[in-house]
Structures are given as C-alpha cells and as structure tokens.
Design a protein around this motif. Sequence first.
Motif, short mmCIF file in Angstrom:
data_model
loop_
_atom_site.label_atom_id
_atom_site.label_comp_id
_atom_site.label_asym_id
_atom_site.label_seq_id
_atom_site.Cartn_x
_atom_site.Cartn_y
_atom_site.Cartn_z
N MET A 120 -99.57 53.60 82.75
CA MET A 120 -100.90 53.19 83.60
C MET A 120 -101.71 53.72 84.03
O MET A 120 -101.78 54.90 83.47
CB MET A 120 -99.45 53.19 85.07
N VAL A 153 -105.12 54.55 86.26
CA VAL A 153 -105.82 53.32 87.72
C VAL A 153 -106.57 54.09 87.52
O VAL A 153 -107.22 55.34 87.37
CB VAL A 153 -104.59 53.53 88.80
N THR A 154 -107.76 53.59 88.75
CA THR A 154 -108.99 53.45 89.12
C THR A 154 -108.92 53.59 90.44
O THR A 154 -108.18 53.27 91.22
CB THR A 154 -110.03 52.41 88.45
N LYS A 203 -108.89 50.07 90.58
CA LYS A 203 -107.81 49.12 90.64
C LYS A 203 -106.62 49.76 89.58
O LYS A 203 -107.26 50.59 89.08
CB LYS A 203 -108.50 48.11 90.41
N VAL A 204 -105.83 48.99 89.49
CA VAL A 204 -104.82 49.04 88.22
C VAL A 204 -105.35 49.02 87.25
O VAL A 204 -106.16 47.43 87.34
CB VAL A 204 -103.31 49.02 88.53
N VAL A 219 -105.15 58.90 85.24
CA VAL A 219 -106.31 58.13 86.66
C VAL A 219 -107.02 59.16 86.64
O VAL A 219 -107.46 60.07 85.49
CB VAL A 219 -105.41 59.31 88.04
#
Lengths: 94, 284
Positions: A9, A11-12, A15-16, A81
């Motif tokens: 995953m 993510v920022t 959003k994903v 992230v």
Amino acid sequence: MSEKTFHLMVVTPEKVFFDGQMLSILCPGGGGSFGVLVNHAPIISTLRPGRLVLTSPKGEKQFFTIGPGFLDVKNNEVTLVTEKVTPEETTKTH
Amino acid sequence: MAETLRELKSRTRSAKKTQQITRTMQMVAASRLKKSEVIYRKAKPYHEKMELILSHLMASSDGISHPFFESREVKTIGLVIVTSDRGLCGGYNSNVIAQAESFLAESRSQEVQLILIGKKGHDYFKNREWPILLKFLDLAGKPDYQKIAAITDLLVESYLSGALDEVNVLYTTFVSALSNQPVLKKFLNLQQKQAGLKSDFILEPDIETIIEQFLTRQIASRMYSALLESFTAENASRMVAMKSATDSAEEMIARLTLKGNKARQAAITNEILEIVTAGEAMKA
C-alpha cells in the motif's frame, strides 16, 4: 494470489496511491537503498527522497519519484507512506 | 387593516428572494460537503497508516526518549482553535468558541497562548485578553498538506524550545451531515503506550533517526486529518443551517400569502359593500 507476492500500500496525505500485490520493491532507505521481497523480516525504515521501483507480479517495472517517507513491513503487509509520489515518464519492461 | 395589501406583497417578494438565496447556498454547501467528505475519506488511510507505524515503533523499543514523550510541568498551554473563514454556518463556530471559552476559564492558573485557524475565531478572540501566538487565515476551507505541515512545524518548534508545554487542538468532528461535535485533543506530548506484545522490527537506520523524522510527520498527519474533518463539518453545518433558513422562509411565504389573500378579499368585500350601499341609496 501467488506465493511470491506481498501486499503493498502506498499512501500519501491526499490519497491511497497504490493498493495491491507486488513482486518486489526497491526503495531509497535512510540507511541506503534496499529491496523488499515476499517474507521480508519486519522492518521500519525512513525513506529519503529518491526513486522507487515496483515490480508487478507479471514482472513489469514501474518507476516513481518519492518524497521523504517511511516504510513498514510486517507479515507480508508492506506500507509505504510518503508525502509525494510521481510516476516517472519512462516505464520499462524486462 | 394592520398592513396594506401593497406592503404584504412586497414582504412576500423579499421573503421569496431570500429563500432563493438560501436555497442556492444550501446547494452549494451540499456539493462542497460531498467534495470535502471525499477528500477527508481519501486522506484517512494515510493517517491510519501513520498511527499503525507509530504503534509498531512503540512495540519495538522499550521507551522512546524524545521530548514529545516527556511529561513536563505545564506552565504555558497552546490552544489551537479551528473555525471557519466564513459565516452563515449555524452553530459551527459558536459551538467551538463556547468550548474554547470553557477551556480558557478552566485554565486560569496557566498561561494560554492561542493559535487561531480561521477568520471567525480570529474575529472573536482578537480583542480579548488571551495572547495570540499565531494565526492562519488563508486556508479558506481548502486544507493543503504542505501548509498544514508548516503550521505543525511552527508548533513543534515552540514546543521544543519550551515556549509551549502542551498543545491542544480544538476542532469539530464530523459524525454525520446532521451531527458535529467540537472536541479538544492533546496534540503534543504523546502518551507512551506500554506495548504488551513485543515485536522485533529491524529499524533502519536507527530508532533515534526514525523517531526524530517520524514524530513531526505523525503530528502533521494528525493535524491534517483534524482540519479536513473540521472543514467537512463546516460544510455540513452550513448546509443544515441553509436548509432550515429555506424552510422557515417557506413558512413565512405561506403565512404572508395567506395574509395577503385575506387582505385582498377584505378589500374586494369592502368595495362590493360600498357599491351595493351606494346603489341602495340611489334607489331610495
């Protein structure tokens, strides 16, 4: 689901960016670039701004430029992230 | 007759115009609400993942020594108050301000410095006794992660330098379109959770560096999430306020129309009466 992939995953804050299976990733760690494959030991690492390489289960490579961030790996759940991800123009297939 | 027909007509007209405006504002707020809710929901995973990594970090070290985890004697409190930039959103701002007032009344023994986000909060607090440390009036309901990270950087800086011993954030949670609740949360000085399960993470490059870099981002992510939630709540609140304004305009129009009809009928009856009386008089 193939046994050779893990769940990633990206993510920022907005959003994903990506959520799915991956074969391998190569990321610019705070202590040097490193790769993650399936069954990687649990790790938390800082990430420097730099290039992120994702290899999809089909073997396609995708290149991204990322900002500073963190990577967390546990039980084949990989979480990346970062504040910024932008795809690089060229996408190569090997 | 209390009001003339002409007066009633013009009042009905102006009520209709007002209703048109409030109805438009309601629709605008509804579409903004949809948008900001989407942004809020999209941003949630980041916040959750940051919390997850924090819990992993806590689990993999026995006690993180970092100023954020120290308990200090609290002399100066920083209070971040999140309000909207624009009005006409029902009780949204007044609820936040009421809660801020009660917090300030409770913390008489400490010095409180205000950090204001949003014009309405600034309008209220600018002429009051509490010193304003920082103010941000340019977010205008569009939270930008970089801007918010800059705000938290300033807060972290004043915490680390000892200018603030505690930072609280007062913002509005978004429960549903009809229910919003102002809440007060402690932002800095995190609670050291004693991890029951110890897990062995490899820490790259080392725990200090990770903590150093991670915590400020973690706090920025919390702040970002709090602000997105507040802005969503603001739009919801505005939508509900405009809906009730539209409804009461509807009621007013109905009442005025009824009155107007009665007045017109009365005028007609009067006229007929006059004509009849005049005719009778002529006959006689």
